[in-house]
Design a protein around this motif. Structure first.
Motif, PDB file in Angstrom:
ATOM      1  N   GLY B 229       0.787  -1.206   0.052  1.00  0.00           N
ATOM      2  CA  GLY B 229       0.019  -0.096   0.058  1.00  0.00           C
ATOM      3  C   GLY B 229       0.867   1.103   0.029  1.00  0.00           C
ATOM      4  N   SER B 230       0.240   2.354   0.176  1.00  0.00           N
ATOM      5  CA  SER B 230       1.178   3.566   0.339  1.00  0.00           C
ATOM      6  C   SER B 230       1.916   3.527   1.716  1.00  0.00           C
ATOM      7  CB  SER B 230       0.015   4.745   0.490  1.00  0.00           C
ATOM      8  OG  SER B 230      -0.498   5.060  -0.711  1.00  0.00           O
ATOM      9  N   ALA B 231       3.410   3.756   1.347  1.00  0.00           N
ATOM     10  CA  ALA B 231       4.371   3.885   2.469  1.00  0.00           C
ATOM     11  C   ALA B 231       3.652   5.006   3.483  1.00  0.00           C
ATOM     12  CB  ALA B 231       5.532   4.529   2.105  1.00  0.00           C
ATOM     13  N   VAL B 232       3.419   6.076   3.286  1.00  0.00           N
ATOM     14  CA  VAL B 232       2.493   6.810   4.283  1.00  0.00           C
ATOM     15  C   VAL B 232       1.248   7.176   3.726  1.00  0.00           C
ATOM     16  CG1 VAL B 232       2.577   9.223   5.327  1.00  0.00           C
ATOM     17  CG2 VAL B 232       4.707   7.979   4.761  1.00  0.00           C
ATOM     18  N   ALA B 233       0.114   7.011   4.323  1.00  0.00           N
ATOM     19  CA  ALA B 233      -1.379   7.153   3.947  1.00  0.00           C
ATOM     20  C   ALA B 233      -1.596   8.607   4.106  1.00  0.00           C
ATOM     21  CB  ALA B 233      -2.290   6.291   4.610  1.00  0.00           C
TER      22      ALA B 233
END
Lengths: 205, 282
Positions: B229-233
């Motif tokens: 997923g996104s490294a940092v949401a």
């Protein structure tokens, strides 16, 4: 004498009347939205061709997005995060952007692409995004010329204060794409829409 | 308030048809996004020959997916499937689909969840184990677990950087997921007389399974990417609109039309008056 005294008054009335018609017409034009954006191009927009590869291993960065169903064709800029941790948005309403913190389109996980529904003046690149339906195709061109092809699985709308961070940005075991724009009611006092529209798509293998 | 009977009937029909029109739309919109889950199949039994693996939707005798000649260490990609009951069956490679499977297991695929069905253990005690794969990473961390599929080394200790992921993990068993924060670090496999190190990358926002496998002389580790997923949401919603095309209810065209009409009337009156009045002589 009296008969002549009426002439400047009549001329003034004529001038004022014509000015009022001009002002009214201009006002009417400026406050209407002549919404005829790229949508009509949908019928003639060509489906991109190229090596469509869903392959394991590293994929190149995305450079362009085509959505024939709603006549969108745009280059993709890079988006990061704002100082408050929110997703950056493209500086122009006529271009979409890929969030560099998300997987690349065609790699495992949900790639994030955001674009404006409108600018201050009129429709933006994702104006028709909410009209997409499950089954519609999305095409992402990558820097190496390869193409990733996605199929829309769902189109959802969420209030911004209840944005489902996990379903949009969270890990997935397959290759997915999310397109994000605004929607719902526009709040003029906040100069912001109250909802986000999210299009969910999976890569076609 | 009393309505005559036929009017009441009309009201009932109108209300019913409106609710019928609304309900299916809402239902189909929510069903579309959440009705699928994922399943993948793995052969992790070192001394078991290659197998054919079949995936059946429960109660359906024709296979939805067949993987042929799956050998030790092979892990399939995830298959997106409609949520529900499935049966996984293993047959010897090349055996007819009509023969009785060597092993089978049932899996309840929950919408939005991922599952690994792995053949584990020695051939003499081969079993199909259903593993639930985690998809929720803590913020800024990766998740990682270990599957111990080495028969050479019965007990192994696996660490990632300074973090012990599994201590003395027995052959055929699976550790639970652990959060780690270093993006790249050496993985060490320690066992009696063995100390193997190799470097792997576990990016924030991703989920991994490290599989300890036998190789010709010793053990090796296979780094599976379960999910990413996104490294940092990003926080909150996305500001992707400035309102230039927003529908504006109250801003009706009527005031402008009124100005135009009034202006036209005034201009017309002035023009008529001008016509009637004699032109001044100079």
């Amino acid at each position: 004498m009296k008969a002549f005294a009426g002439r400047p008054a009549a001329g003034f009335a004529l001038a004022v009347g014509l000015a009022a018609v001009a002002v009214g017409g201009t006002g009417l034009i400026l406050t209407r939205h002549w919404v005829t954006p790229r949508y009509p191009a949908a019928a003639v927009l060509r489906v991109p061709a190229g090596p469509a590869v869903a392959r394991p291993g590293p994929v190149a960065a995305p450079v362009a997005l085509t959505i024939p169903a709603i006549g969108v064709r745009t280059a993709l800029i890079r988006l990061g995060l704002t100082t408050s941790g929110a997703l950056q948005v493209p500086p122009s309403a006529s271009i979409a952007g890929w969030y560099t913190g998300s997987p690349r389109p065609g790699a495992i996980g949900p790639a994030i692409i955001a674009g404006h529904i409108d600018s201050y003046l009129g429709p933006g690149i994702f104006y028709h995004l909410s009209e997409l339906a499950p089954g519609d195709r999305l095409f992402v061109r990558r820097a190496d010329g390869t193409l990733a092809v996605f199929r829309v699985t769902a189109v959802r709308s969420y209030p911004k204060d209840h944005f489902p961070t996990h379903s949009v940005y969270g890990a997935t075991p397959d290759r997915e794409l999310r397109l994000i724009t605004c929607g719902g009611t526009f709040d003029p006092s906040l100069r912001s829409y109250l909802s986000n529209v999210v299009v969910y798509a999976s890569e076609i293998t | 308030m009393e309505f005559p009977r036929h009017i009441r009937r009309v009201i009932v029909v109108a209300v019913a048809s409106v609710s019928l029109a609304i309900v299916p739309v809402a239902a189909s919109a929510s069903a579309a996004a959440v009705s699928t889950g994922w399943i993948r199949l793995a052969h992790l039994s070192p001394n078991t020959p290659a197998v054919d693996v079949y995936l059946y939707s429960f109660g359906d005798s024709s296979a939805q997916l067949v993987l042929r000649h799956v050998g030790y260490g092979d892990v399939s990609p995830y298959e997106a499937v409609t949520a529900g009951e499935y049966t996984v069956a293993m047959r010897a490679a090349g055996a007819s689909a009509a023969t009785k499977p060597v092993l089978s297991a049932s899996v309840d695929v929950v919408a939005g969840d991922a599952f690994t069905v792995a053949g584990l253990g020695p051939e003499s005690a081969l079993r199909l184990q259903v593993l639930r794969d985690d998809l929720r990473t803590p913020p800024d961390k990766a998740l990682v677990r270990v599957i111990q599929a080495s028969l050479h080394e019965h007990l192994v200790t696996v660490s990632y950087g300074g973090t012990v992921l599994a201590a003395s993990l027995a052959f055929g068993s699976v550790s639970s997921y652990q959060p780690v924060s270093a993006p790249a670090a050496p993985v060490r496999i320690e066992a009696v007389g063995v100390d193997v190190a190799s470097s792997v990358t576990l990016a924030a926002g991703s989920v991994h399974t490290l599989v300890v496998l036998d190789k010709a002389n010793g053990v090796t580790v296979d780094n599976l990417l379960d999910a990413a997923g996104s490294a940092v949401a990003p926080a909150g919603g996305v500001g992707t609109g400035l309102g230039g095309a927003a529908p504006r209810g109250p801003a009706s065209p009527l005031p402008w039309v009124a100005v135009i009409v009034a202006g036209a009337l005034i201009a017309l009156a002035g023009r008529l008056r001008l016509r009637r009045l004699p032109r001044p002589r100079t």
